[in-house]
Each structure stands twice: as structure tokens, then as C-alpha cells.
Design an enzyme around this catalytic site. Structure first.
Site, short mmCIF file in Angstrom:
data_model
loop_
_atom_site.label_atom_id
_atom_site.label_comp_id
_atom_site.label_asym_id
_atom_site.label_seq_id
_atom_site.Cartn_x
_atom_site.Cartn_y
_atom_site.Cartn_z
N ASP A 285 0.73 -1.08 -0.03
CA ASP A 285 0.04 0.08 -0.10
C ASP A 285 0.76 1.45 0.12
OD1 ASP A 285 -2.73 1.33 0.39
OD2 ASP A 285 -1.62 2.09 2.35
N GLU A 319 1.84 -0.27 -4.70
CA GLU A 319 0.75 1.00 -5.10
C GLU A 319 1.54 2.32 -5.38
OE1 GLU A 319 -3.32 2.92 -3.78
OE2 GLU A 319 -1.83 2.54 -2.29
#
Length: 597
Positions: A285, A319
């Protein structure tokens, strides 16, 4: 482990990342296998437990046992890898008074070493991994190193906004601003990663005076995470410039990942998940909000840890979020930072624009040459997880409807099917966002894109239109949905056809307006050609498409293909509106593998 299961796991481990079809799921919204853990072992109202199944901002009860019980459903869809949203223990509720929400999504971690009780136990996660592995399915964990839950407060801010304070205006060497008292004598700045340098940073009050409220001094695990010295403490990020790396992500405590102690700490944390559970990969993330040097140390450590555990094809993908078609931005993180792969936001942009009729197929065509930008070039681009929509920006069906608000139900379904055909046949690792196969659309991003697969109590979810089926409060696990059926068919085709998961790509046709897009993909071992043709327009078309000169005939793998070429090097393709075809070419002589690296 029995010999048959051991063989299954060995075969699974041998598969390359690009051979997978990924299914991404947020456990809280998928299936409730154990109502006893709905409140995470906590007592009180929703502001204590985080549980309120009628609110899209709180826990709904989905858990790991629910996932285990529905592995048949996921595998029958054609998925071979399960990307599980973060399962580590979260701060149950946070946010300003009157704006509270819960950590149902998993991105507000306090305990980085254990499963959140709302989802079950560490043993439940072990059972999930073992059950998936017994089926030959991989399990990828969603992880965070950029931040923790919002625990640290700043005395100067009180309960109000916390504007970002820059390195120039608030240097490490002064307390509370450039004119403040000297602190951290001898600290040479955070670009010197030596432990000796960082040992001189002893006072974290250079920008704000950070503190941990009473009762939360030991809430984080491992214990070292409780000390504000390991954080940036510069206020909220504006997501622009310097603050993108140093600012708190919407108030979340932003770790000083430049510090070697933070790097070694996270190597220990995430190495332990590999050691304990034998997982198969990490989705990272907010990777673009972390300094490249961190990834240069973290990634090799994780790959080495996985290899030592007998996992040679551990898949790591970060990401690097963007709304734009910007492969240069994405590729930078594979080159400078050493990330083996990133989520392919450029692919999502290109397919959304083409499938929705917003643009022609130029972006799709550009991908064929832009793949050279990634570290490792076209071969490395095969490992990029591709997707159509997600839990942050919104669902694919929502984007289609947003582009054409007056779209008919029939056209909505056809465009949705077209997008999934592009996803499952073009290069990359196709990633299905849970519920897309049931026609979920939603009304936007974030909480509005995180619907329940089980019977929902959220009014917004139950009132939303769905693609290919009626809305309402009901379980959404039917295997008869047209999207489920088509995705399952294409996923099986992809995994059985090496050209589709591992082949190079040659552009055959594209245009500035909606219409024909075609490429050939080539078997990485034999060089055999598979022609892919798509019609992004609302009118049927017939067109000549170039193929290899030695191609003579075609076997239809999907759609409708011509029986033979019309001339050496040319085939005539006819497609209905929003139609597509997958055509395996036969040739007069075997194509040379050397011609199609």
C-alpha cells in the site's frame, strides 16, 4: 502434509507471477463465517467496537472463516491467487468527533504481527493459507510500511487541522522552526542512512511537539513503533511535492522510512509473516509515499526470506496511485526503487477510456511500446497486476456508467464484458476486484465501492443498480451471472494458453476513435501466434488485420474467428458492437521462437 498436497504446493510454487489470475477481496465485506467475532472481542457501541453493518463506514462482520468457506466460488471463477486486504490488527475507530469511521478496510494498523480479532485469529489465517494452497491457489497479503493508525497527536494543533510543516521552514536542527532552540546536534540529514547519523536525531519536536495520548502509549506492536522518534511528525500531507513523502496520510502516523531502524524493523515484521505462514507475495500500500532507498533494502530482503522458505516466485507489487495514463510514473518506481512490479494504473486508465467509449484505442496501442519503460522491459511488464477498478477509486461498472449516464442495461453489460476480455487476454496479471463478477457498480470510490457480497444492511448498497442483474438485499454468490460466467471462461483460457500469460505483444490495429483494436501475442516457447481483436464501438465492423506471413488458418478460442487468412499476412475480422475474438493461428511452418522474444 500428504504427498498429493505436497505435489500441489510444489507445482503452485513453480508458477511464475504472470501465470496467475488474482482475486482481490476485502475480508470484512465478503462473507461472515463467524458472527462471534463481529465486534472484535470488544464491548460497547459502534464507536468502541467499530461494528455497525448498516453503515458503509464501519465493520460489517466478514472474516477469514467466511473466505475459507467460499474458496470454491473464487476458484471456480478462474482465480489462482487470492489478494487479501490487510488483516493485521487495526485501531477499531478513529476520526474527529461526528466523523468517526472504522478500520474495517485494514489500513489503520496498530499491531503489525497479529490478525485483527474482527477477522479471526492467527490460526484462522493459517487455515486460509493452507486451504488455498491445498487447492493450488496462492495467497498475497496487503501490507503497509508508510504509516500506522492515527495515534500520535501534536500539542500545537490541539483538535484542529495539522498543516504540513516543511523541511526548510522547520529543519531537524531547530525546535519548532528555523529560529527555535538548537536540537539534534550533528544530525547530517535524513539522506545519510548510517545508524551513527540517525543516533543523533533524539528530539522529534522540530516541526510539532508530538505526543501519545494517555491509554495509547503501548497500543502498537512491535513496541518500538510506540515512540514518536520513528515518525516524520510534520503534519498532514497535501500529497504534493515534499509532503507526499513526509506528511501524514490523512492524519495517519507517517513513519520515517529513511531511518535504518525503521527499515530493519519492517524487514523483521514482514519477514515473520513469510516464515510463519508461507504466503506467496505482498501487495504494498501507498508505495509511492515511501523513499526509494527503503524499497532498495526491503525488497531484496523479502525475496531472500521467501526463497529461504521455499518460495522462489514470491510476487511483490506496489501501489503507485494515479488517475492518469502515466506509465513513466509507474516505471520510475521499478527503476529507481527496485520494486519488481507495480499495480498497472495506466492499463486501468486505457481500458476504461476505450471500453467506455470516452476515447479511441490510442492508449491501449501506446502500452505496447511504453512497456519498454519498466525495469526489465516488456518481460517485466508481464508481471504488472492489471485491473479495471478498485476499492479506492471506484468500480469499473461505475466508470462506464459515469462516462455514459444514459447507457442502456444491455450496452452496460456488453461494455463491461469487453473490458474484462481486454483484462484477461492482454499482458499483465489480471486482477478481479471482488463483486465485479456480480455486476457491482456503486456510486463512487472508497466506501461507495466496498459493497457486501453477503446480505447487506447498507441502504446505499441495496439501492444501487447492478450490471446484468437486479439490485436489492441478497447474497451475491451466484455462478450464473453473465459476468461471472464470461470471466471464468476467459480466465481458464488465459491460464491454459501460454501466449496470453507469457507472450510478447505486437500491435496490429488501433485508432483515434472507438473501433478496432488488435494485437498478436506469441507463445514464449513455440512462437505460435494468437490474434486478439476487439471492437470498442457501438457498430459492427469488418476489417483486414495483419498477421504473420506464414499464418494459414485459425482456431477459435473465443468469439468468432475467420477460418483462413485472406492472403499471406492478412486476415478478415468481423466483430459485433463491443465484440471480441481470440484466434489461435496455424501456420505453414513453425514460427521461430527467436523471432518473438
Amino acid at each position: 502434509m500428504g504427498s498429493a498436497q505436497a505435489d500441489t504446493v510444489a507445482q503452485m510454487r513453480a508458477r511464475l507471477p504472470q501465470q496467475e489470475v488474482i482475486y482481490f477481496v476485502l475480508p470484512d465485506r465478503f462473507a461472515n463465517g463467524d458472527t462471534a467475532n463481529d465486534k472484535g472481542g470488544l464491548t460497547g457501541d459502534r464507536l468502541v467496537t467499530g461494528f455497525d453493518p448498516s453503515s458503509k463506514a464501519f465493520y460489517h462482520g466478514g472474516d477469514l472463516k467466511g473466505l475459507i468457506a467460499h474458496l470454491d466460488y473464487i476458484q471456480s471463477l478462474g482465480a489462482s491467487a487470492l489478494w487479501v486486504g490487510p488483516i493485521m490488527k487495526n485501531k477499531p475507530v478513529q476520526g474527529p468527533k461526528g466523523q468517526e469511521s472504522a478500520g474495517y478496510h485494514g489500513y489503520w494498523i496498530t499491531d503489525f504481527l497479529h490478525v485483527d480479532p474482527h477477522f479471526g485469529s492467527d490460526e484462522d489465517f493459517r487455515k486460509l493459507v493452507d486451504a488455498a494452497h491445498a487447492r493450488g491457489m496462492k495467497v498475497y497479503m496487503d501490507i503497509i510500511v508508510n504509516h500506522t493508525a492515527d495515534v500520535i497527536h501534536y500539542r500545537e494543533a490541539g483538535d484542529g487541522p495539522v498543516p504540513y510543516r516543511s523541511l526548510a521552514d522547520y529543519p531537524f536542527s531547530r525546535k519548532g522552526g528555523a529560529k527555535g532552540a538548537p536540537i539534534n546536534a550533528g544530525f547530517a540529514g535524513d539522506h545519510d542512512a548510517s545508524p551513527a547519523n540517525w543516533a543523533k536525531l533524539t528530539d522529534p519536536s522540530f516541526a510539532y511537539t508530538p505526543y501519545v495520548p494517555a491509554g495509547e502509549q503501548a497500543v502498537k506492536n512491535p513496541a518500538w513503533l510506540n515512540d514518536p522518534i520513528w515518525y516524520h511528525n510534520r503534519g498532514d500531507s497535501s500529497f504534493e511535492g515534499e509532503s507526499a513523502n513526509y506528511g501524514d496520510f490523512s492524519g495517519l502516523d507517517d513513519l520515517a522510512t529513511e531511518n535504518p531502524r525503521v527499515l530493519s524493523g519492517f524487514i523483521d515484521i514482514y519477514g515473520s509473516w513469510i516464515d510463519r505462514f508461507g504466503i506467496d507475495g505482498y501487495r504494498i500500500d501507498t508505495a509511492k509515499h515511501v523513499n526509494p532507498e527503503f524499497w532498495q533494502g526491503f525488497v531484496p530482503a523479502m525475496l531472500a526470506r521467501a526463497k529461504a522458505r521455499g518460495i522462489p516466485n514470491f510476487h511483490i507489487f506496489g501501489e503507485v496511485a494515479t488517475f492518469d495514463y502515466d506509465p513513466a510514473l509507474l516505471a520510475n518506481w521499478t527503476r529507481r526503487s527496485g520494486l519488481p512490479a507495480v499495480l498497472d494504473f495506466a492499463f486501468a486508465r486505457a481500458v476504461n477510456d476505450a471500453s467506455g467509449g470516452k476515447l479511441g484505442t490510442g492508449e491501449l496501442a501506446r502500452m505496447v511500446t511504453d512497456d519498454a519503460l519498466y525495469q526489465g522491459g516488456e518481460a517485466a511488464a508481464l508481471r504488472l497486476p492489471t485491473f479495471l477498478g478498485n476499492h479506492d477509486f471506484g468500480r469499473f461498472a461505475y466508470f462506464l456508467h459515469n462516462t455514459k449516464p444514459d447507457i442502456s442495461p444491455e450496452e452496460w453489460l456488453k461494455r463491461d464484458l469487453l473490458g474484462h476480455a481486454l483484462l484477461l487476454t492482454l499482458r499483465g496479471v489480471p486482477t478481479i476486484y471482488y463483486g465485479d463478477e456480480q455486476g457491482f457498480a456503486g456510486q463512487g470510490g472508497d466506501q461507495s465501492a466496498r459493497q457486501d457480497m453477503f446480505v447487506s444492511q447498507v441502504a446505499e448498497y441495496n439501492q444501487q443498480p447492478l450490471v446484468g442483474s437486479a439490485g436489492g438485499a441478497k447474497n451475491r454468490f451466484t455462478t450464473a451471472h453473465p459476468l461471472y460466467q464470461e470471466i471464468a471462461t476467459l480466465a481458464r483460457l488465459r491460464r491454459a494458453t501460454p501466449a496470453l500469460w507469457g507472450g510478447s505483444t505486437r500491435l496490429r490495429a488501433s485508432g483515434e476513435k472507438p473501433g478496432l483494436f488488435a494485437v498478436s501475442r506469441f507463445d514464449p516457447q513455440t512462437g505460435a501466434e494468437v490474434l486478439l481483436a476487439f471492437n470498442t464501438s457501438d457498430q459492427p465492423l469488418t476489417a483486414a488485420v495483419s498477421v504473420e506471413p506464414n499464418a494459414t488458418s485459425f482456431t477459435t478460442l473465443a468469439g468468432a474467428c475467420p477460418a483462413t487468412v485472406t492472403a499471406p499476412g492478412s486476415a478478415s475480422i468481423s466483430l459485433p458492437a463491443f465484440g471480441y475474438a481470440v484466434c489461435a493461428a496455424s501456420s505453414s511452418a513453425s514460427a521461430s521462437k527467436d523471432l518473438h522474444p
